[in-house]
Design a protein around this motif. Structure first.
Motif, PDB file in Angstrom:
ATOM      1  N   ILE A  24     -27.189 -27.221   3.198  1.00  0.00           N
ATOM      2  CA  ILE A  24     -26.377 -27.160   4.393  1.00  0.00           C
ATOM      3  C   ILE A  24     -26.459 -28.366   5.110  1.00  0.00           C
ATOM      4  CG2 ILE A  24     -26.300 -25.938   6.438  1.00  0.00           C
ATOM      5  CD1 ILE A  24     -27.619 -23.462   5.260  1.00  0.00           C
ATOM      6  N   MET A  25     -25.275 -28.931   5.397  1.00  0.00           N
ATOM      7  CA  MET A  25     -25.149 -30.317   6.239  1.00  0.00           C
ATOM      8  C   MET A  25     -24.439 -29.754   7.324  1.00  0.00           C
ATOM      9  SD  MET A  25     -25.854 -32.774   3.821  1.00  0.00           S
ATOM     10  CE  MET A  25     -24.970 -33.875   4.714  1.00  0.00           C
TER      11      MET A  25
ATOM     12  N   ASN B  74     -27.328 -32.467  -8.148  1.00  0.00           N
ATOM     13  CA  ASN B  74     -28.052 -33.816  -8.002  1.00  0.00           C
ATOM     14  C   ASN B  74     -27.904 -33.848  -6.414  1.00  0.00           C
ATOM     15  OD1 ASN B  74     -28.819 -36.502  -7.467  1.00  0.00           O
ATOM     16  ND2 ASN B  74     -27.828 -37.330  -9.366  1.00  0.00           N
ATOM     17  N   LEU B  75     -28.915 -33.230  -5.829  1.00  0.00           N
ATOM     18  CA  LEU B  75     -28.802 -33.383  -4.247  1.00  0.00           C
ATOM     19  C   LEU B  75     -28.990 -34.847  -3.412  1.00  0.00           C
ATOM     20  CD1 LEU B  75     -28.813 -31.216  -1.847  1.00  0.00           C
ATOM     21  CD2 LEU B  75     -31.512 -31.065  -2.016  1.00  0.00           C
ATOM     22  N   PRO B  76     -30.027 -35.599  -3.994  1.00  0.00           N
ATOM     23  CA  PRO B  76     -29.959 -36.782  -3.217  1.00  0.00           C
ATOM     24  C   PRO B  76     -28.403 -37.570  -3.342  1.00  0.00           C
ATOM     25  CG  PRO B  76     -31.885 -36.467  -4.539  1.00  0.00           C
ATOM     26  CD  PRO B  76     -31.070 -35.613  -5.059  1.00  0.00           C
ATOM     27  N   GLN B  77     -27.862 -37.552  -4.451  1.00  0.00           N
ATOM     28  CA  GLN B  77     -26.596 -38.154  -4.677  1.00  0.00           C
ATOM     29  C   GLN B  77     -25.813 -37.523  -3.701  1.00  0.00           C
ATOM     30  OE1 GLN B  77     -24.751 -37.688  -8.517  1.00  0.00           O
ATOM     31  NE2 GLN B  77     -23.891 -39.970  -8.301  1.00  0.00           N
ATOM     32  N   ARG B  78     -25.390 -36.482  -3.857  1.00  0.00           N
ATOM     33  CA  ARG B  78     -24.347 -35.721  -3.249  1.00  0.00           C
ATOM     34  C   ARG B  78     -24.527 -35.858  -1.852  1.00  0.00           C
ATOM     35  NH1 ARG B  78     -19.760 -35.183  -2.590  1.00  0.00           N
ATOM     36  NH2 ARG B  78     -18.676 -33.076  -2.363  1.00  0.00           N
ATOM     37  N   VAL B  79     -25.845 -35.750  -1.213  1.00  0.00           N
ATOM     38  CA  VAL B  79     -26.001 -35.745   0.265  1.00  0.00           C
ATOM     39  C   VAL B  79     -25.656 -37.206   0.678  1.00  0.00           C
ATOM     40  CG1 VAL B  79     -27.738 -35.534   2.232  1.00  0.00           C
ATOM     41  CG2 VAL B  79     -27.704 -33.903   0.502  1.00  0.00           C
ATOM     42  N   GLY B  80     -25.959 -38.048  -0.013  1.00  0.00           N
ATOM     43  CA  GLY B  80     -25.845 -39.687   0.174  1.00  0.00           C
ATOM     44  C   GLY B  80     -24.243 -39.811   0.237  1.00  0.00           C
TER      45      GLY B  80
ATOM     46  N   GLY C 253     -17.618 -34.852  10.286  1.00  0.00           N
ATOM     47  CA  GLY C 253     -18.876 -35.460  10.420  1.00  0.00           C
ATOM     48  C   GLY C 253     -20.218 -34.915  10.159  1.00  0.00           C
ATOM     49  N   CYS C 254     -20.076 -34.179   9.039  1.00  0.00           N
ATOM     50  CA  CYS C 254     -21.396 -33.398   8.602  1.00  0.00           C
ATOM     51  C   CYS C 254     -22.168 -34.412   7.850  1.00  0.00           C
ATOM     52  CB  CYS C 254     -20.850 -32.068   7.909  1.00  0.00           C
ATOM     53  SG  CYS C 254     -19.996 -30.818   9.136  1.00  0.00           S
ATOM     54  N   LYS C 255     -23.056 -35.045   8.366  1.00  0.00           N
ATOM     55  CA  LYS C 255     -23.912 -36.217   7.730  1.00  0.00           C
ATOM     56  C   LYS C 255     -25.217 -35.741   7.779  1.00  0.00           C
ATOM     57  CE  LYS C 255     -20.598 -39.577   8.497  1.00  0.00           C
ATOM     58  NZ  LYS C 255     -20.364 -41.075   8.707  1.00  0.00           N
ATOM     59  N   ARG C 256     -25.693 -34.603   8.241  1.00  0.00           N
ATOM     60  CA  ARG C 256     -27.194 -34.408   8.346  1.00  0.00           C
ATOM     61  C   ARG C 256     -27.616 -33.209   7.562  1.00  0.00           C
ATOM     62  NH1 ARG C 256     -29.966 -36.176  13.302  1.00  0.00           N
ATOM     63  NH2 ARG C 256     -31.125 -34.355  13.055  1.00  0.00           N
ATOM     64  N   LEU C 257     -28.768 -33.441   6.738  1.00  0.00           N
ATOM     65  CA  LEU C 257     -28.929 -32.531   5.936  1.00  0.00           C
ATOM     66  C   LEU C 257     -30.164 -31.612   6.521  1.00  0.00           C
ATOM     67  CD1 LEU C 257     -29.206 -30.976   3.224  1.00  0.00           C
ATOM     68  CD2 LEU C 257     -31.013 -32.635   2.355  1.00  0.00           C
ATOM     69  N   PHE C 258     -29.602 -30.176   6.799  1.00  0.00           N
ATOM     70  CA  PHE C 258     -30.545 -29.561   7.482  1.00  0.00           C
ATOM     71  C   PHE C 258     -31.485 -28.483   6.807  1.00  0.00           C
ATOM     72  CE2 PHE C 258     -28.148 -30.862  11.130  1.00  0.00           C
ATOM     73  CZ  PHE C 258     -28.914 -31.171  12.357  1.00  0.00           C
ATOM     74  N   CYS C 259     -30.965 -27.988   5.583  1.00  0.00           N
ATOM     75  CA  CYS C 259     -31.545 -27.020   4.915  1.00  0.00           C
ATOM     76  C   CYS C 259     -31.027 -27.045   3.370  1.00  0.00           C
ATOM     77  CB  CYS C 259     -31.218 -25.819   5.438  1.00  0.00           C
ATOM     78  SG  CYS C 259     -31.968 -24.287   4.777  1.00  0.00           S
TER      79      CYS C 259
ATOM     80  N   GLU D 262     -37.625 -27.844  13.480  1.00  0.00           N
ATOM     81  CA  GLU D 262     -37.481 -28.899  14.367  1.00  0.00           C
ATOM     82  C   GLU D 262     -35.921 -29.613  14.309  1.00  0.00           C
ATOM     83  OE1 GLU D 262     -39.816 -29.076  11.624  1.00  0.00           O
ATOM     84  OE2 GLU D 262     -41.242 -27.904  12.786  1.00  0.00           O
ATOM     85  N   GLY D 263     -35.120 -29.029  13.364  1.00  0.00           N
ATOM     86  CA  GLY D 263     -33.845 -29.860  13.134  1.00  0.00           C
ATOM     87  C   GLY D 263     -33.805 -31.077  12.804  1.00  0.00           C
ATOM     88  N   ARG D 264     -34.874 -31.491  11.948  1.00  0.00           N
ATOM     89  CA  ARG D 264     -34.801 -32.718  11.436  1.00  0.00           C
ATOM     90  C   ARG D 264     -33.704 -33.047  10.126  1.00  0.00           C
ATOM     91  NH1 ARG D 264     -38.622 -34.924   8.310  1.00  0.00           N
ATOM     92  NH2 ARG D 264     -39.010 -32.565   7.164  1.00  0.00           N
ATOM     93  N   ASP D 265     -33.387 -34.004   9.866  1.00  0.00           N
ATOM     94  CA  ASP D 265     -32.582 -34.678   9.063  1.00  0.00           C
ATOM     95  C   ASP D 265     -33.369 -34.661   7.644  1.00  0.00           C
ATOM     96  OD1 ASP D 265     -30.663 -35.505   7.117  1.00  0.00           O
ATOM     97  OD2 ASP D 265     -30.077 -37.331   8.451  1.00  0.00           O
ATOM     98  N   LEU D 266     -33.245 -33.800   6.546  1.00  0.00           N
ATOM     99  CA  LEU D 266     -34.086 -33.716   5.752  1.00  0.00           C
ATOM    100  C   LEU D 266     -33.707 -34.879   4.414  1.00  0.00           C
ATOM    101  CD1 LEU D 266     -34.463 -29.861   5.390  1.00  0.00           C
ATOM    102  CD2 LEU D 266     -35.867 -31.516   6.417  1.00  0.00           C
ATOM    103  N   PHE D 267     -32.717 -35.633   4.705  1.00  0.00           N
ATOM    104  CA  PHE D 267     -32.281 -36.628   3.576  1.00  0.00           C
ATOM    105  C   PHE D 267     -33.487 -37.558   3.217  1.00  0.00           C
ATOM    106  CE2 PHE D 267     -30.613 -40.608   2.375  1.00  0.00           C
ATOM    107  CZ  PHE D 267     -29.876 -40.107   1.332  1.00  0.00           C
ATOM    108  N   HIS D 268     -34.186 -37.878   4.297  1.00  0.00           N
ATOM    109  CA  HIS D 268     -35.188 -38.731   3.655  1.00  0.00           C
ATOM    110  C   HIS D 268     -36.451 -38.167   2.874  1.00  0.00           C
ATOM    111  CE1 HIS D 268     -33.305 -42.057   5.774  1.00  0.00           C
ATOM    112  NE2 HIS D 268     -33.146 -41.437   6.777  1.00  0.00           N
ATOM    113  N   ASP D 269     -36.380 -36.831   2.867  1.00  0.00           N
ATOM    114  CA  ASP D 269     -37.519 -36.173   2.202  1.00  0.00           C
ATOM    115  C   ASP D 269     -37.052 -35.899   0.959  1.00  0.00           C
ATOM    116  OD1 ASP D 269     -38.775 -35.695   4.752  1.00  0.00           O
ATOM    117  OD2 ASP D 269     -38.392 -33.563   4.690  1.00  0.00           O
ATOM    118  N   ILE D 270     -35.793 -35.894   0.619  1.00  0.00           N
ATOM    119  CA  ILE D 270     -35.292 -35.908  -0.950  1.00  0.00           C
ATOM    120  C   ILE D 270     -34.919 -37.151  -1.341  1.00  0.00           C
ATOM    121  CG2 ILE D 270     -34.546 -33.504  -0.392  1.00  0.00           C
ATOM    122  CD1 ILE D 270     -31.499 -34.795  -0.631  1.00  0.00           C
ATOM    123  N   ALA D 271     -34.752 -38.169  -0.589  1.00  0.00           N
ATOM    124  CA  ALA D 271     -34.075 -39.526  -1.031  1.00  0.00           C
ATOM    125  C   ALA D 271     -34.985 -40.200  -2.044  1.00  0.00           C
ATOM    126  CB  ALA D 271     -33.850 -40.624  -0.234  1.00  0.00           C
ATOM    127  N   VAL D 272     -34.544 -40.690  -3.361  1.00  0.00           N
ATOM    128  CA  VAL D 272     -35.529 -40.944  -4.575  1.00  0.00           C
ATOM    129  C   VAL D 272     -35.318 -42.361  -4.514  1.00  0.00           C
ATOM    130  CG1 VAL D 272     -35.618 -38.836  -6.035  1.00  0.00           C
ATOM    131  CG2 VAL D 272     -33.639 -40.534  -6.266  1.00  0.00           C
TER     132      VAL D 272
END
Length: 101
Positions: free
Chosen positions: A13-14, A29-35, A50-56, A91-101
């Motif tokens: 969910i973005m 491929n979650l990291p690639q697609r969210v990127g 402008g949906c650029k934040r990964l929430f879930c 917390e509503g954090r952007d989770l992208f950095h948690d999944i970035a490889v």
């Protein structure tokens, strides 16, 4: 150094914090697609709104399972989607950095 490929079916969910627009997608491929969403390289809903934040996100054992879950989430109303996001990411954090490889 090249980015390694990650093949793990996932539903994600973005969202756009300003308008609260929510996008639900599925990928292998979650990291690639969210990127791609974050960079706006692919035309479509997330770029337009402008949906650029990964929430879930949820990882699944097969693409078929992930697609079924995506369809289930998309049929839910906005309140259910918001409740899921708040339960998984209070917390509503952007989770992208948690999944970035």
């Amino acid at each position: 150094m090249a980015q390694r490929e990650v093949f793990q079916p996932a539903v994600y969910i973005m969202a756009n914090h300003k308008s609260g627009t929510i996008y639900i997608g599925v990928t292998s491929n979650l990291p690639q697609r969210v990127g791609q969403h974050r960079e706006g390289v692919i035309e479509g809903f997330t770029r337009r709104y402008g949906c650029k934040r990964l929430f879930c996100f949820e990882l699944h054992g097969s693409m078929e399972q992930a697609i079924l879950r995506e369809k289930q989430l998309k049929t839910g109303n906005r309140a259910r989607k918001t409740m899921l996001i708040e339960a998984e990411n209070p917390e509503g954090r952007d989770l992208f950095h948690d999944i970035a490889v």
